[in-house]
Design a protein around this motif. Structure first.
Motif, PDB file in Angstrom:
ATOM      1  N   VAL B 186       0.850  -1.205   0.000  1.00 42.79           N
ATOM      2  CA  VAL B 186       0.000   0.000   0.000  1.00 42.79           C
ATOM      3  C   VAL B 186       0.880   1.246   0.000  1.00 42.79           C
ATOM      4  N   ARG B 187       1.908   1.242   0.856  1.00 42.69           N
ATOM      5  CA  ARG B 187       2.793   2.413   0.934  1.00 42.69           C
ATOM      6  C   ARG B 187       3.557   2.606  -0.373  1.00 42.69           C
ATOM      7  N   ARG B 188       3.899   1.493  -1.038  1.00 43.36           N
ATOM      8  CA  ARG B 188       4.655   1.573  -2.278  1.00 43.36           C
ATOM      9  C   ARG B 188       3.784   2.113  -3.425  1.00 43.36           C
ATOM     10  N   CYS B 189       2.539   1.608  -3.519  1.00 42.93           N
ATOM     11  CA  CYS B 189       1.653   1.992  -4.630  1.00 42.93           C
ATOM     12  C   CYS B 189       0.883   3.272  -4.359  1.00 42.93           C
ATOM     13  N   GLY B 190       0.669   3.574  -3.097  1.00 45.28           N
ATOM     14  CA  GLY B 190      -0.112   4.756  -2.769  1.00 45.28           C
ATOM     15  C   GLY B 190      -1.602   4.500  -2.709  1.00 45.28           C
ATOM     16  N   TYR B 191      -2.030   3.240  -2.887  1.00 42.07           N
ATOM     17  CA  TYR B 191      -3.451   2.921  -2.699  1.00 42.07           C
ATOM     18  C   TYR B 191      -3.605   1.477  -2.239  1.00 42.07           C
ATOM     19  N   ALA B 192      -4.803   1.148  -1.719  1.00 36.89           N
ATOM     20  CA  ALA B 192      -5.059  -0.200  -1.201  1.00 36.89           C
ATOM     21  C   ALA B 192      -6.226  -0.835  -1.946  1.00 36.89           C
ATOM     22  N   VAL B 193      -6.179  -2.159  -2.026  1.00 40.63           N
ATOM     23  CA  VAL B 193      -7.287  -2.914  -2.619  1.00 40.63           C
ATOM     24  C   VAL B 193      -7.754  -3.954  -1.611  1.00 40.63           C
ATOM     25  N   SER B 194      -9.068  -3.969  -1.352  1.00 42.21           N
ATOM     26  CA  SER B 194      -9.655  -5.050  -0.557  1.00 42.21           C
ATOM     27  C   SER B 194     -10.537  -5.841  -1.506  1.00 42.21           C
ATOM     28  N   ASP B 195     -10.072  -7.034  -1.874  1.00 40.90           N
ATOM     29  CA  ASP B 195     -10.764  -7.824  -2.888  1.00 40.90           C
ATOM     30  C   ASP B 195     -11.519  -8.968  -2.204  1.00 40.90           C
ATOM     31  N   ARG B 196     -12.828  -8.808  -2.041  1.00 44.48           N
ATOM     32  CA  ARG B 196     -13.715  -9.801  -1.403  1.00 44.48           C
ATOM     33  C   ARG B 196     -13.259 -10.135   0.024  1.00 44.48           C
ATOM     34  N   GLN B 197     -12.679  -9.170   0.706  1.00 49.15           N
ATOM     35  CA  GLN B 197     -12.199  -9.417   2.067  1.00 49.15           C
ATOM     36  C   GLN B 197     -13.229  -9.043   3.132  1.00 49.15           C
ATOM     37  N   VAL B 198     -14.328  -8.360   2.711  1.00 48.80           N
ATOM     38  CA  VAL B 198     -15.414  -8.043   3.648  1.00 48.80           C
ATOM     39  C   VAL B 198     -16.655  -8.859   3.300  1.00 48.80           C
ATOM     40  N   THR B 199     -17.047  -8.816   2.021  1.00 51.63           N
ATOM     41  CA  THR B 199     -18.112  -9.689   1.515  1.00 51.63           C
ATOM     42  C   THR B 199     -17.620 -10.250   0.188  1.00 51.63           C
ATOM     43  N   MET B 200     -18.148 -11.412  -0.212  1.00 53.13           N
ATOM     44  CA  MET B 200     -17.635 -12.080  -1.403  1.00 53.13           C
ATOM     45  C   MET B 200     -18.053 -11.399  -2.701  1.00 53.13           C
ATOM     46  N   ASP B 201     -18.931 -10.379  -2.620  1.00 53.10           N
ATOM     47  CA  ASP B 201     -19.353  -9.718  -3.853  1.00 53.10           C
ATOM     48  C   ASP B 201     -18.726  -8.334  -4.056  1.00 53.10           C
ATOM     49  N   ALA B 202     -17.921  -7.867  -3.082  1.00 52.45           N
ATOM     50  CA  ALA B 202     -17.437  -6.480  -3.184  1.00 52.45           C
ATOM     51  C   ALA B 202     -15.916  -6.356  -3.198  1.00 52.45           C
ATOM     52  N   LEU B 203     -15.473  -5.361  -3.947  1.00 53.08           N
ATOM     53  CA  LEU B 203     -14.050  -4.999  -4.004  1.00 53.08           C
ATOM     54  C   LEU B 203     -13.955  -3.496  -3.775  1.00 53.08           C
ATOM     55  N   SER B 204     -12.972  -3.074  -2.968  1.00 48.61           N
ATOM     56  CA  SER B 204     -12.796  -1.637  -2.803  1.00 48.61           C
ATOM     57  C   SER B 204     -11.371  -1.219  -3.112  1.00 48.61           C
ATOM     58  N   VAL B 224     -17.024  -1.493  -5.374  1.00 50.25           N
ATOM     59  CA  VAL B 224     -17.712  -1.952  -6.594  1.00 50.25           C
ATOM     60  C   VAL B 224     -17.975  -3.462  -6.527  1.00 50.25           C
ATOM     61  N   HIS B 225     -18.775  -3.963  -7.467  1.00 46.63           N
ATOM     62  CA  HIS B 225     -18.955  -5.405  -7.586  1.00 46.63           C
ATOM     63  C   HIS B 225     -17.606  -6.065  -7.881  1.00 46.63           C
ATOM     64  N   ALA B 226     -17.286  -7.128  -7.153  1.00 47.73           N
ATOM     65  CA  ALA B 226     -15.974  -7.765  -7.313  1.00 47.73           C
ATOM     66  C   ALA B 226     -15.825  -8.404  -8.697  1.00 47.73           C
ATOM     67  N   ASP B 227     -16.935  -8.926  -9.229  1.00 46.88           N
ATOM     68  CA  ASP B 227     -16.867  -9.617 -10.524  1.00 46.88           C
ATOM     69  C   ASP B 227     -16.416  -8.677 -11.633  1.00 46.88           C
ATOM     70  N   GLY B 228     -15.298  -8.974 -12.209  1.00 42.13           N
ATOM     71  CA  GLY B 228     -14.830  -8.192 -13.348  1.00 42.13           C
ATOM     72  C   GLY B 228     -14.191  -6.863 -13.003  1.00 42.13           C
ATOM     73  N   ALA B 229     -14.120  -6.542 -11.694  1.00 39.63           N
ATOM     74  CA  ALA B 229     -13.539  -5.249 -11.299  1.00 39.63           C
ATOM     75  C   ALA B 229     -12.046  -5.233 -11.596  1.00 39.63           C
ATOM     76  N   GLN B 230     -11.544  -4.092 -12.066  1.00 42.04           N
ATOM     77  CA  GLN B 230     -10.125  -3.955 -12.348  1.00 42.04           C
ATOM     78  C   GLN B 230      -9.544  -2.827 -11.502  1.00 42.04           C
ATOM     79  N   PRO B 231      -9.007  -3.170 -10.335  1.00 41.00           N
ATOM     80  CA  PRO B 231      -8.507  -2.158  -9.395  1.00 41.00           C
ATOM     81  C   PRO B 231      -7.552  -1.156 -10.039  1.00 41.00           C
ATOM     82  N   ARG B 232      -6.695  -1.635 -10.954  1.00 40.01           N
ATOM     83  CA  ARG B 232      -5.703  -0.718 -11.536  1.00 40.01           C
ATOM     84  C   ARG B 232      -6.346   0.332 -12.423  1.00 40.01           C
ATOM     85  N   LEU B 233      -7.555   0.020 -12.941  1.00 38.56           N
ATOM     86  CA  LEU B 233      -8.260   1.013 -13.749  1.00 38.56           C
ATOM     87  C   LEU B 233      -9.067   1.968 -12.869  1.00 38.56           C
ATOM     88  N   LEU B 234      -9.464   1.494 -11.674  1.00 40.95           N
ATOM     89  CA  LEU B 234     -10.258   2.340 -10.773  1.00 40.95           C
ATOM     90  C   LEU B 234      -9.361   3.290  -9.966  1.00 40.95           C
TER      91      LEU B 234
END
Lengths: 265, 265
Positions: B186-204, B224-234
């Protein structure tokens, strides 16, 4: 102060609340001596109360030694039904109104003889507004205030009508007679218009939001540039959004079919 | 309780705060006896404190006799810099992010070892989220939490890493070793991704918001909906909005030109 446990305890709780009330929109950060001065409490008492309020999280101390209202108090206060809980129900409908108009959208409730703004969405190119969330304003000049006053208990109306009506612009209503007539019109049409009564460049159209007991619990308004504004064309959108919020709050009237009457009829 | 004036007064203020803390998201309305039970105070003490808090407006009594948090407390609490004042600065940029994506947009701060959500805009067709404004959540599972933890003081990180990491889904990070590695990323990229770590349908995707002293004061996320989400584009949109908020808060870093690094590099 008497020496009985009862009066001393009342006094101490009141003093703690006085410490919190020393903070205001004009002064969100205060030093210990400023809190003492603004609350009228001795410095030693202030120091002790501030320490306890800080330990609980009602206040927070910044590195420079000033105090501000703490996040923990905000968390507890977020449970106020007329604060964040109302705005949570209202926000989707306010966003709808904003997306359609891109104008300022405001939500307010009545507290005594004033309105308190609980939510607003500011349009980027929209007319500047004087309000802030958590801030107060007069009732007789604003669209939301006219709505909340029109549906307030008669004793509240009489109390406000008996006092002086402060003038904000040459258009502000300043006589009780004129205000009575406007309030009757609001009740007849189901919405209020404040046309350059707060600032000479703004016009607002406001509609009532009703709660589960069908009482008016809040008012929703759209604030636009006064030049060329057509309140009768804006009213349907405001009324529609206000009905959506009312239905979300469980209002029986918002489930009935009801069409707004034109003020010209 | 000792009988000295000092300890008695501390105790009374604490008791008044205990009365307020008896209310929670699960129970926003309480009767007098429920307040007494939940705060652990005798009924007579509760009665006296509730009367004083109600007189000031920290509590309000509804017609049925239950109490809830009052609007006056909410007004005072709205002055909390990390509450409504932060969200006032952030909301225009959150609206931009929402208009571009129509997904859930959330803003959170760290309080101890948890995140507190101070604002959110929910997309209509967006993935359901478990949070509420004024509500708390764990740090290690959420995007905003991973950002706030990555930039938290080392002692805060160690304290959280030393405790058990609750599992929300099979994807939740549950080992200190894995969490350390994610925080470094996170510190290296400057952002964080939580991929289905809270609910199986969501990515943040979450990014840091910096204050006037350049410290990380909040985190902004898109859920967003985890299915098909592309964190690097968001990420670019979230980083852009977070920088806008940082600049509004006076962050020097947000005035510098800085491009996010790709996590793949």
């Amino acid at each position: 102060m008497s020496g009985t446990a009862s009066s001393r305890s009342r006094s101490l709780v009141c003093r703690a609340l006085d410490v919190l009330a020393a903070f205001g929109p004009d002064r969100p950060e205060l030093t210990l001596s400023e809190i003492s001065r603004r609350s009228g409490l001795p410095l030693t008492t202030t120091h002790r109360l501030v320490r306890e309020l800080t330990a609980w999280g009602a206040l927070e101390r910044d590195p420079a030694g000033s105090y501000h209202i703490g996040l923990h108090l905000w968390e507890v206060a977020s449970l106020a039904p007329r604060g964040l809980r109302l705005r949570e129900a209202a926000l989707p409908y306010m966003e709808d109104l904003y997306e359609v108009t891109h104008e300022n959208v405001q939500l307010a409730v009545r507290e005594g003889l004033e309105v308190v703004y609980v939510e607003r969405i500011l349009g980027r190119g929209a007319v500047p507004v004087l309000t802030r969330v958590g801030g107060r304003f007069v009732m007789h000049a604003t669209g939301v205030g006219l709505v909340l006053l029109a549906y307030a208990p008669p004793d509240v109306q009489e109390q406000l009508l008996a006092g002086p009506l402060e003038s904000w612009t040459p258009e502000t209503i300043v006589t009780a007679r004129q205000l009575r007539s406007v309030l009757a019109e609001v009740r007849r049409c189901g919405y209020a218009v404040s046309d350059r009564q707060v600032t000479m460049d703004a016009l607002s159209v406001a509609a009532p939001v009703r709660g589960a007991g069908n009482e008016v619990v809040a008012a929703l308004s759209l604030v636009v540039h006064a030049d060329g504004a057509q309140p009768r064309l804006l009213a349907p959108a405001v009324l529609t959004a206000a009905r959506g919020i009312s239905r979300a709050l469980g209002s029986p009237a918002a489930r009935r079919r009801e069409s707004p009457r034109s003020p010209a009829r």
